[in-house]
Structure formats: structure tokens, C-alpha cells
Design a protein around this motif. Structure first.
Motif: not given
Length: 319
Positions: A109, A113, A139
Motif C-alpha cells: 500500500n 492511504t 484498513k
């Protein structure tokens, strides 16, 4: 201009035997391990006034002193990702994180974000460690997170978290019908065989979760959880440990269980629920500047709201 950081603390006795970089990461959680290791190697994070190696062991009681320049993080890109802001002032912002949003860039990732979003909405956070983030949500867990807008606010909020004076409450839908609330006081650490999971283990860090029943259904329960500590996956691990795993939890949820005689709509919701049914609905802390109590709440997200409604209909149809 870079900010000058100065910290001077004694290493707690419970960290005796740990590597210096590990002890520093626990004492200064607002900084990344990579940055702490760099400061140790450069002599900006010293042990009893000496430059030592990250791997050197500590005995407890030594003086850990930080005297470093904090440069803006340049490796993270600001990205225009929508945020729901619940509270904002000059020192703190509280956001309601949606499901699917990773908090911090990591392997797998690198962007997209919460941190990338924060840098877009608040560019000055580029000069704050981890863009002001002081705690995390998984998440796929929704709800409230506080973010510091200054170094002073970040230090104060981290200290409150360490002192367990921040109140964090969560809504959870669990499999099974609870008879009463309770407390899980069980240490959490890495699973001995699966490094991607956490587990209740004798060598773990202290972890305490209080839970109380909000509403019972035929095969499920809506509970409210209050954290004393903030270990990775804490609520998910603790509730699974007492055999009430979260609905939809892909890691700790176990085998799918459907109430006997449930209608097709409820069965479909339970089979297809896309995440762990966990929502951080309430956050209370002391404002780092004014000293006032700040309390924020976030309404249930649509998926949990719809699941609760279906569970109520199922219960009423059974009566």
C-alpha cells in the motif's frame, strides 16, 4: 526550516534486554522505526550520552536522549482523497475513517492511504512525524481517529495514549449470543506460527478490552467495546479469544454461522459482509493546548446499520 526535537527520558525497566531500536520504538511511537534507527546511527539519539548501535541491548534505567532535526517527509505524495472531518482546530483534527482506507503507507500500500490524504488536506503535516497520526485503525475498521497538527500536540496525545487516558469506544457485531458483558485481560503478541496474525500469548504485551451488551439477536450480539490499551487487532483478537468473533472478520472470524431458519436476505448479508463489523464510534481526549475535554462521535456506517436492521427483523420474525 527544520524543527529541532529534544527529548530526554529514562528507559523503563520492562524494556530490559530489548534492542535499543526496539526500546526507542516503544518509547517514541510517533516516529517510524526507520527514522529512529537513522537517528541512533547518526548519534542524534544517544544512550547515557554515548553513540551506540541500534542492535545494542538496553538494561533499563539508562537515559535515552534525542536531539535531532526533523526534516519534512518527502517520500510520501499528497493525494486528493476525500475525508470526513468531525472536529478541527489549530492543534488537532478528528476524522471518520471509511472502510478500505489504509492508515499508513507500507509494502503493498505505497499510496492511497489516510496519510496521503492528510498531506493533501493539511500540507503543513509534512513536517510532523507520520503526518500527525498518533494511533491507527485497521484498513477495514471504520470510525474516529485523532491526528495532531503540531509536534507539541502529537507528543501530548501520544503521552495520553500511553497513560491510557484517551477513551475509545467501538461498536462490534459478534457471532454468538452473549449473556453479559465483561473484560478480557490477556496479553497480545505475534502469532507463533503465522506472522501476519496476532494472538493471545504469554509473551505478548498487556492488553485490556472491556465490553458490554447493547442488543441481543438470535445468533449474534451487538456489543460496545472500550479499550484500555491499543494493541494491533486488539478487539478482534480478544473477542475471538472468548469465542465471540466479529462478523465478517477474514482473519479471526472462523467458520460462517447462520441462525437456524434465517431468511435469505439475512443469510446473504452475513455471507457477503465485506469486512469485520467494527466501528470506532466515540473518542474522548484532553485537548493538548486548552486542556478541555474533546468528545467526538461517529454514526454507524451503512453496512453495520443495515446488518443490525436485518438482525432485528430476524429476531422479531422468530418471536
Amino acid at each position: 526550516m527544520a524543527d529541532i526535537l529534544k527529548r530526554d527520558e529514562r528507559i523503563p525497566e520492562h524494556l530490559a534486554g530489548r534492542r535499543l531500536d526496539q526500546a526507542a520504538a516503544e518509547m517514541f511511537p510517533e516516529f517510524s522505526r526507520e527514522r529512529l534507527k537513522s537517528w541512533i546511527q547518526q548519534g542524534e539519539l544517544s544512550l547515557d550520552g554515548r553513540t551506540v548501535r541500534p542492535k545494542d541491548k538496553v538494561f533499563g534505567g539508562e537515559r535515552l536522549a534525542l536531539d535531532a532535526q526533523l526534516e519534512a517527509e518527502t517520500r510520501w505524495e499528497a493525494q486528493d482523497i476525500p475525508l470526513t472531518i468531525v472536529h478541527e482546530d489549530d492543534a488537532v483534527v478528528v476524522i471518520d475513517k471509511p472502510a478500505g482506507l489504509v492508515v499508513h503507507p507500507a509494502a503493498g500500500n505505497p499510496d492511497g492511504t489516510l496519510l496521503n490524504a492528510l498531506l493533501h488536506h493539511f500540507p503543513a503535516l509534512a513536517g510532523i512525524p507520520r503526518a500527525g497520526i498518533v494511533h491507527r485503525l485497521d484498513k477495514d475498521t471504520t470510525g474516529l481517529m485523532m491526528v495532531a497538527k503540531t509536534l507539541e500536540a502529537q507528543t501530548a496525545l501520544v503521552e495520553q495514549l500511553q497513560a491510557r487516558s484517551v477513551s475509545r469506544e467501538y461498536d462490534a457485531i459478534v457471532v454468538g449470543t452473549m449473556t453479559a458483558g465483561g473484560t478480557v485481560d490477556a496479553p497480545i503478541g505475534r502469532h507463533p506460527k503465522d506472522r501476519q496474525r496476532q494472538a493471545v500469548t504469554a509473551g505478548g504485551k498487556p492488553a485490556v478490552t472491556h465490553y458490554r451488551v447493547q442488543e441481543r439477536f438470535r445468533g449474534h450480539t451487538h456489543v460496545r467495546c472500550r479499550l484500555e490499551t491499543g494493541r494491533t487487532h486488539q478487539i478482534r483478537v480478544h473477542l475471538a479469544h472468548v469465542r465471540y468473533p466479529l462478523v465478517g472478520d477474514p482473519v479471526y472470524g472462523g467458520r460462517l454461522k447462520l441462525p437456524a431458519g434465517a431468511g435469505e436476505s439475512l443469510k446473504t448479508l452475513l455471507r457477503d459482509f465485506p469486512r469485520q463489523a467494527l466501528h470506532a464510534h466515540k473518542l474522548r481526549f484532553t485537548h493538548p493546548v486548552s486542556g478541555d475535554t474533546v468528545e467526538c462521535r461517529a454514526p454507524l456506517p451503512d453496512d453495520i446499520f443495515l446488518l443490525l436492521d436485518a438482525l432485528r427483523q430476524d429476531r422479531e420474525g422468530e418471536a
